[in-house]
Design a protein around this motif. Structure first.
Motif, PDB file in Angstrom:
ATOM      1  N   VAL A 171       0.867  -1.178   0.000  1.00  0.00           N
ATOM      2  CA  VAL A 171       0.000   0.000   0.000  1.00  0.00           C
ATOM      3  C   VAL A 171       0.910   1.237   0.000  1.00  0.00           C
ATOM      4  N   PRO A 172       0.767   2.130  -0.982  1.00  0.00           N
ATOM      5  CA  PRO A 172       1.627   3.314  -1.037  1.00  0.00           C
ATOM      6  C   PRO A 172       1.370   4.288   0.110  1.00  0.00           C
ATOM      7  N   ASP A 173       2.338   5.179   0.346  1.00  0.00           N
ATOM      8  CA  ASP A 173       2.177   6.245   1.325  1.00  0.00           C
ATOM      9  C   ASP A 173       0.899   7.028   1.037  1.00  0.00           C
ATOM     10  N   TYR A 174       0.166   7.384   2.071  1.00  0.00           N
ATOM     11  CA  TYR A 174      -1.029   8.227   2.028  1.00  0.00           C
ATOM     12  C   TYR A 174      -2.225   7.606   1.293  1.00  0.00           C
ATOM     13  N   ALA A 175      -2.110   6.381   0.802  1.00  0.00           N
ATOM     14  CA  ALA A 175      -3.203   5.775   0.032  1.00  0.00           C
ATOM     15  C   ALA A 175      -4.359   5.372   0.943  1.00  0.00           C
ATOM     16  N   LEU A 176      -5.570   5.537   0.435  1.00  0.00           N
ATOM     17  CA  LEU A 176      -6.789   5.025   1.064  1.00  0.00           C
ATOM     18  C   LEU A 176      -7.170   3.787   0.278  1.00  0.00           C
ATOM     19  N   VAL A 177      -7.152   2.624   0.943  1.00  0.00           N
ATOM     20  CA  VAL A 177      -7.477   1.380   0.257  1.00  0.00           C
ATOM     21  C   VAL A 177      -8.663   0.707   0.940  1.00  0.00           C
ATOM     22  N   VAL A 178      -9.533   0.115   0.125  1.00  0.00           N
ATOM     23  CA  VAL A 178     -10.699  -0.604   0.642  1.00  0.00           C
ATOM     24  C   VAL A 178     -10.982  -1.815  -0.239  1.00  0.00           C
ATOM     25  N   GLY A 179     -11.656  -2.802   0.341  1.00  0.00           N
ATOM     26  CA  GLY A 179     -12.141  -3.938  -0.423  1.00  0.00           C
ATOM     27  C   GLY A 179     -11.321  -5.198  -0.266  1.00  0.00           C
ATOM     28  N   ASN A 180     -11.772  -6.246  -0.989  1.00  0.00           N
ATOM     29  CA  ASN A 180     -11.119  -7.544  -0.996  1.00  0.00           C
ATOM     30  C   ASN A 180     -11.002  -8.025  -2.441  1.00  0.00           C
ATOM     31  N   PRO A 181      -9.796  -7.959  -3.010  1.00  0.00           N
ATOM     32  CA  PRO A 181      -8.570  -7.395  -2.452  1.00  0.00           C
ATOM     33  C   PRO A 181      -8.652  -5.872  -2.400  1.00  0.00           C
ATOM     34  N   ALA A 182      -7.884  -5.274  -1.486  1.00  0.00           N
ATOM     35  CA  ALA A 182      -7.929  -3.819  -1.306  1.00  0.00           C
ATOM     36  C   ALA A 182      -7.386  -3.105  -2.541  1.00  0.00           C
ATOM     37  N   LYS A 183      -8.085  -2.028  -2.906  1.00  0.00           N
ATOM     38  CA  LYS A 183      -7.678  -1.193  -4.037  1.00  0.00           C
ATOM     39  C   LYS A 183      -7.652   0.266  -3.594  1.00  0.00           C
ATOM     40  N   ILE A 184      -6.807   1.053  -4.226  1.00  0.00           N
ATOM     41  CA  ILE A 184      -6.721   2.481  -3.909  1.00  0.00           C
ATOM     42  C   ILE A 184      -7.978   3.180  -4.395  1.00  0.00           C
ATOM     43  N   THR A 185      -8.642   3.904  -3.481  1.00  0.00           N
ATOM     44  CA  THR A 185      -9.843   4.672  -3.839  1.00  0.00           C
ATOM     45  C   THR A 185      -9.624   6.172  -3.644  1.00  0.00           C
ATOM     46  N   GLY A 186      -8.446   6.550  -3.188  1.00  0.00           N
ATOM     47  CA  GLY A 186      -8.120   7.947  -2.958  1.00  0.00           C
ATOM     48  C   GLY A 186      -6.883   8.032  -2.096  1.00  0.00           C
ATOM     49  N   TYR A 187      -6.665   9.232  -1.568  1.00  0.00           N
ATOM     50  CA  TYR A 187      -5.512   9.470  -0.699  1.00  0.00           C
ATOM     51  C   TYR A 187      -5.958  10.259   0.520  1.00  0.00           C
ATOM     52  N   VAL A 188      -5.217  10.102   1.622  1.00  0.00           N
ATOM     53  CA  VAL A 188      -5.551  10.790   2.860  1.00  0.00           C
ATOM     54  C   VAL A 188      -4.378  11.645   3.321  1.00  0.00           C
ATOM     55  N   CYS A 189      -4.707  12.664   4.076  1.00  0.00           N
ATOM     56  CA  CYS A 189      -3.730  13.567   4.664  1.00  0.00           C
ATOM     57  C   CYS A 189      -3.108  12.918   5.908  1.00  0.00           C
ATOM     58  N   GLU A 190      -2.013  13.484   6.367  1.00  0.00           N
ATOM     59  CA  GLU A 190      -1.429  13.025   7.631  1.00  0.00           C
ATOM     60  C   GLU A 190      -2.441  13.119   8.765  1.00  0.00           C
ATOM     61  N   CYS A 191      -3.379  14.062   8.676  1.00  0.00           N
ATOM     62  CA  CYS A 191      -4.385  14.222   9.729  1.00  0.00           C
ATOM     63  C   CYS A 191      -5.517  13.193   9.621  1.00  0.00           C
ATOM     64  N   GLY A 192      -5.520  12.383   8.539  1.00  0.00           N
ATOM     65  CA  GLY A 192      -6.494  11.302   8.401  1.00  0.00           C
ATOM     66  C   GLY A 192      -7.693  11.613   7.535  1.00  0.00           C
ATOM     67  N   ASN A 193      -7.827  12.844   7.070  1.00  0.00           N
ATOM     68  CA  ASN A 193      -8.961  13.207   6.221  1.00  0.00           C
ATOM     69  C   ASN A 193      -8.652  12.950   4.752  1.00  0.00           C
ATOM     70  N   LYS A 194      -9.693  12.593   3.985  1.00  0.00           N
ATOM     71  CA  LYS A 194      -9.523  12.311   2.565  1.00  0.00           C
ATOM     72  C   LYS A 194      -9.141  13.593   1.834  1.00  0.00           C
ATOM     73  N   LEU A 195      -8.183  13.462   0.926  1.00  0.00           N
ATOM     74  CA  LEU A 195      -7.718  14.610   0.156  1.00  0.00           C
ATOM     75  C   LEU A 195      -8.627  14.848  -1.040  1.00  0.00           C
ATOM     76  N   GLU A 196      -8.838  16.121  -1.363  1.00  0.00           N
ATOM     77  CA  GLU A 196      -9.597  16.498  -2.552  1.00  0.00           C
ATOM     78  C   GLU A 196      -8.621  16.752  -3.684  1.00  0.00           C
ATOM     79  N   VAL A 197      -8.988  16.284  -4.879  1.00  0.00           N
ATOM     80  CA  VAL A 197      -8.107  16.396  -6.031  1.00  0.00           C
ATOM     81  C   VAL A 197      -8.554  17.567  -6.896  1.00  0.00           C
ATOM     82  N   THR A 198      -7.617  18.480  -7.187  1.00  0.00           N
ATOM     83  CA  THR A 198      -7.852  19.567  -8.131  1.00  0.00           C
ATOM     84  C   THR A 198      -6.632  19.635  -9.035  1.00  0.00           C
TER      85      THR A 198
END
Length: 193
Positions: A141-168
């Motif tokens: 699992v890469p740094d800052y990645a948000l992964v979910v599922g079986n098998p887990a897949k990247i669905t986004g990225y999170v900040c050090e504070c734990g909140n999901k990052l918004e992409v612009t």
């Protein structure tokens, strides 16, 4: 704290030798096996098994009913949610001893593993990554990645504070703490401003 600079509930067992850091608390019905290293200010919940030679950094939080098997290293500030489990052999059989085949798994600084997640051995979880509840980790699992599922897949990225990052555009922004990240070569990094 009974003459020690850490706390072990009377219903728990800590085998010798072990190294346990100042301010750490080990709660009800847990078992810490020999040669384990636990850092400072850790919180080990109820009914946790920590197998021989596991290494936990400082400020690691392990919730109830977690099994941390030989070969696992958790760096500082790791969170392990309730009933998550690690493995340490790829092809277990009750009638074949494979202790020489244990694989190493590293959970890097600040990563969080959700409730009931399974971490298949030999894969690492990157710094500040977030493994969703019930996920099954079958690759790194890469740094800052948000992964979910079986098998887990990247669905986004999170900040050090734990909140999901918004992409612009090519920037990843945290609306909570205003940190900004940039994706380069499939790796997310904190952007220096």
């Amino acid at each position: 704290m009974s003459g020690k600079d850490y706390f072990v509930h009377e219903s728990s067992y800590v085998d010798s030798p072990c190294k346990i850091g100042e301010g750490t608390k080990i709660w009800h019905f847990s078992h810490v096996m020999r040669d384990t290293v636990i850092g400072k200010n850790c919180n080990i919940g109820q009914n946790v098994v920590i197998s021989p030679s596991v290494i936990l950094g400082d400020n690691v939080k392990i919730q109830n009913n977690v099994s941390v098997y030989t070969g696992v290293i958790c760096e500082d500030d790791v969170f392990l949610g309730p009933s998550c489990v690690f493995t340490n052999v790829i092809n277990p059989r009750s009638f074949i001893e494979r202790k020489q085949e244990y694989k190493k798994t590293i959970v890097k600084r600040g990563a969080s593993v959700g409730a009931n997640a399974t971490i298949v051995c030999g894969y690492n979880i990157g710094k500040y990554a977030f493994v969703g509840a019930g996920s099954v980790i079958t690759k790194d699992v890469p740094d800052y990645a948000l992964v979910v599922g079986n098998p887990a897949k990247i669905t986004g990225y999170v900040c050090e504070c734990g909140n999901k990052l918004e992409v612009t555009e090519e920037r990843y922004l945290c609306k909570s703490c205003n940190k900004e990240y940039q994706l380069a070569n499939e790796n997310l990094n904190l952007r220096e401003i």
